[in-house]
Enzyme design. Structure first.
Site, mmCIF file in Angstrom:
data_model
loop_
_atom_site.group_PDB
_atom_site.id
_atom_site.type_symbol
_atom_site.label_atom_id
_atom_site.label_comp_id
_atom_site.label_asym_id
_atom_site.label_seq_id
_atom_site.Cartn_x
_atom_site.Cartn_y
_atom_site.Cartn_z
ATOM 1 N N LEU A 29 8.202 -6.175 -0.662
ATOM 2 C CA LEU A 29 8.898 -5.079 0.030
ATOM 3 C C LEU A 29 9.431 -4.082 -0.992
ATOM 4 O O LEU A 29 10.277 -4.426 -1.819
ATOM 5 C CB LEU A 29 10.079 -5.628 0.839
ATOM 6 C CG LEU A 29 9.766 -6.564 2.001
ATOM 7 C CD1 LEU A 29 11.008 -7.349 2.384
ATOM 8 C CD2 LEU A 29 9.252 -5.764 3.192
ATOM 9 N N HIS A 175 -2.242 -5.730 -5.381
ATOM 10 C CA HIS A 175 -2.027 -4.987 -4.132
ATOM 11 C C HIS A 175 -3.283 -4.173 -3.807
ATOM 12 O O HIS A 175 -3.525 -3.117 -4.371
ATOM 13 C CB HIS A 175 -0.822 -4.060 -4.287
ATOM 14 C CG HIS A 175 -0.279 -3.537 -2.988
ATOM 15 N ND1 HIS A 175 -0.943 -3.672 -1.787
ATOM 16 C CD2 HIS A 175 0.877 -2.859 -2.706
ATOM 17 C CE1 HIS A 175 -0.213 -3.104 -0.816
ATOM 18 N NE2 HIS A 175 0.880 -2.605 -1.358
ATOM 19 N N HIS A 178 -2.870 -1.289 2.345
ATOM 20 C CA HIS A 178 -1.951 -0.239 2.811
ATOM 21 C C HIS A 178 -2.188 1.159 2.265
ATOM 22 O O HIS A 178 -1.258 1.953 2.112
ATOM 23 C CB HIS A 178 -0.506 -0.669 2.530
ATOM 24 C CG HIS A 178 -0.091 -1.848 3.354
ATOM 25 N ND1 HIS A 178 0.940 -2.686 2.988
ATOM 26 C CD2 HIS A 178 -0.588 -2.346 4.513
ATOM 27 C CE1 HIS A 178 1.069 -3.646 3.884
ATOM 28 N NE2 HIS A 178 0.150 -3.450 4.825
ATOM 29 N N TYR A 180 -3.226 2.335 -0.685
ATOM 30 C CA TYR A 180 -3.014 2.693 -2.079
ATOM 31 C C TYR A 180 -4.352 2.669 -2.831
ATOM 32 O O TYR A 180 -5.395 2.559 -2.221
ATOM 33 C CB TYR A 180 -1.941 1.793 -2.680
ATOM 34 C CG TYR A 180 -0.625 1.910 -1.926
ATOM 35 C CD1 TYR A 180 0.047 3.136 -1.868
ATOM 36 C CD2 TYR A 180 -0.099 0.841 -1.211
ATOM 37 C CE1 TYR A 180 1.225 3.274 -1.148
ATOM 38 C CE2 TYR A 180 1.088 0.979 -0.487
ATOM 39 C CZ TYR A 180 1.739 2.198 -0.461
ATOM 40 O OH TYR A 180 2.889 2.348 0.279
ATOM 41 N N ARG A 227 -3.631 -9.008 -1.941
ATOM 42 C CA ARG A 227 -3.225 -8.612 -0.594
ATOM 43 C C ARG A 227 -4.192 -7.545 -0.081
ATOM 44 O O ARG A 227 -4.477 -6.565 -0.780
ATOM 45 C CB ARG A 227 -1.796 -8.068 -0.580
ATOM 46 C CG ARG A 227 -1.243 -7.985 0.851
ATOM 47 C CD ARG A 227 0.192 -7.524 0.911
ATOM 48 N NE ARG A 227 0.859 -8.119 2.067
ATOM 49 C CZ ARG A 227 1.895 -7.578 2.691
ATOM 50 N NH1 ARG A 227 2.396 -6.418 2.291
ATOM 51 N NH2 ARG A 227 2.441 -8.179 3.722
ATOM 52 N N ARG A 267 -2.315 -5.699 14.707
ATOM 53 C CA ARG A 267 -1.379 -5.989 15.791
ATOM 54 C C ARG A 267 -1.854 -5.365 17.094
ATOM 55 O O ARG A 267 -2.420 -4.277 17.117
ATOM 56 C CB ARG A 267 0.017 -5.470 15.466
ATOM 57 C CG ARG A 267 0.529 -5.894 14.118
ATOM 58 C CD ARG A 267 0.572 -7.395 13.953
ATOM 59 N NE ARG A 267 1.602 -8.007 14.765
ATOM 60 C CZ ARG A 267 1.780 -9.301 14.878
ATOM 61 N NH1 ARG A 267 0.983 -10.121 14.252
ATOM 62 N NH2 ARG A 267 2.753 -9.781 15.608
ATOM 63 N N GLY A 296 2.426 -9.649 9.132
ATOM 64 C CA GLY A 296 2.273 -8.565 10.084
ATOM 65 C C GLY A 296 3.089 -8.736 11.339
ATOM 66 O O GLY A 296 2.540 -8.826 12.438
ATOM 67 N N ARG A 319 10.354 -7.570 6.735
ATOM 68 C CA ARG A 319 11.615 -7.018 7.231
ATOM 69 C C ARG A 319 12.528 -8.102 7.810
ATOM 70 O O ARG A 319 13.753 -8.036 7.664
ATOM 71 C CB ARG A 319 11.318 -5.946 8.285
ATOM 72 C CG ARG A 319 10.707 -4.687 7.702
ATOM 73 C CD ARG A 319 10.133 -3.772 8.760
ATOM 74 N NE ARG A 319 8.941 -4.343 9.377
ATOM 75 C CZ ARG A 319 8.177 -3.705 10.257
ATOM 76 N NH1 ARG A 319 8.487 -2.472 10.643
ATOM 77 N NH2 ARG A 319 7.124 -4.288 10.764
#
Length: 367
Positions: A29, A175, A178, A180, A227, A267, A296, A319
């Protein structure tokens, strides 16, 4: 009455050389509290609050060079000073029995600030991001990386991995998700190259595999995870055939013998506004031979279900873990959860929204 043994998320698991006491993972995070791109002493409390004996933590993303920063006040791993600043944080996690992996990344065209020396962000292509950056302005158009420049960036990842191990981390997560830089090569919505890094699925995955192989050769494949988010269109980085992309990568990572694959779950929103897990990652789960981690928006219930049904080995919580530093204990007791405050995710405050989320009992706050 539930016991630890009857709660799938709280059962032990052996991940390569690591003996995990439970299957709840702190997902990486970004917290934007590493002033000047140097980890700060307050990160020691933040991570140790979320450490349990035999628990796996994955750090916030650490950039691999001063031209890959992406966001303000994020930590790096390209200088000696950064390595030294990480050491007491990692040591504190280890002193509580935690297993600590460091995520390394390059933002590519996702760059919210000015680059040093007036340089231009780089990407697989020169396609600009049309969305607004975190300050409400436009992203700067990127520069397409030349083929002969790519080995230097692969080397930046290799050096960052070596630095992570020098800082004391147990391993490294690359990573590749997402939107990047690595994802910008993987996804055909962005990658329009015609050289050996573009076009076919094999070519678009070449950069990700070269980075992962370089990291594995540097620190050992049993200390490396990756990831991936094949289904995501985050930062305008989507793919026309995410199932094929995810499956190809899972199979290719087997050849490198890496420790784990950390996949972000697509999702599905129901009419009631509830997010539910899909089965889309199942082919990748079956294909990958190492430890499989999913993330997720999982709840306690669907995390338990995913582990019980063999759809994953471990579950990453972001989160939810941020707002509940004692998350494994809350899951054990099926206790109520604190709600996270999105407005404090990326502030520079070293306490608010960072280390001030309450524990079930005051005594648990001791670091």
């Amino acid at each position: 009455m539930e016991t630890k043994q009857s709660i799938p998320l709280l059962t032990p698991y052996k991940m390569g050389p690591f003996n995990l006491a439970h299957r709840i993972v702190l997902a990486p995070l970004t917290r934007s509290r590493s002033y000047g791109n140097i980890p700060q002493p307050h990160a020691k409390l933040y991570y140790t609050q979320r450490t349990t004996p035999g628990g796996l933590l994955i750090s916030e993303s650490c950039v691999v060079s001063d031209t890959s920063l992406g966001y303000p006040d994020i930590p790096g791993l390209w200088t000696k000073e950064q390595v030294e600043a990480w050491k007491p944080i990692v040591d504190a996690v280890h002193s509580k029995g935690g297993i600590f992996f460091c995520q390394i990344w390059h933002g590519g065209r996702v760059f919210h600030q000015d680059l040093p020396n007036g340089e231009v962000p780089v990407s697989s292509s020169d396609k600009p991001l049309m969305s607004k950056n975190m300050f409400g302005g436009q992203f700067k158009p990127p520069r397409r990386l030349r083929t002969d420049e790519i080995p230097a960036i692969v080397n930046d990842f290799r050096v960052a991995a070596r630095n992570a191990m020098e800082a004391g981390f147990d391993g490294v997560e690359v990573h590749g998700a997402h939107g990047y830089l690595i994802d910008q090569f993987l996804k055909d919505k962005v990658n329009d190259r015609s050289d050996e890094y573009g076009g076919s699925l094999e070519n678009r995955c070449r950069f990700a595999l070269e980075v992962t192989e370089a990291v594995a050769n540097e620190i050992g494949s049993d200390r490396v995870g990756i990831r991936l988010s094949p289904f995501a269109d985050y930062m305008e980085c989507g793919d026309s055939d995410p199932e094929a992309l995810g499956l190809y990568l899972a199979q290719a990572m087997n050849k490198l013998g890496i420790l784990y694959c950390h996949m972000v779950e697509p999702r599905m929103k129901t009419l009631e506004g509830i997010f539910e897990c899909t089965e889309s990652l199942t082919p990748m789960r079956k294909a990958f031979k190492g430890t499989f981690i999913v993330a997720g928006g999982y709840s306690r219930e669907d995390g338990n279900k995913a582990v019980a049904e063999g759809r994953t080995d471990l579950v990453g919580y972001g989160r939810t873990f941020l707002a509940n530093p004692d998350l494994p204990r809350r899951f054990e007791l099926n206790a109520a959860l604190n709600k996270y405050d999105r407005s404090t995710f990326y502030t520079s405050n070293p306490v608010v929204g960072y280390t001030d989320y309450p524990f079930l009992e005051t005594k648990d706050t001791a670091a």
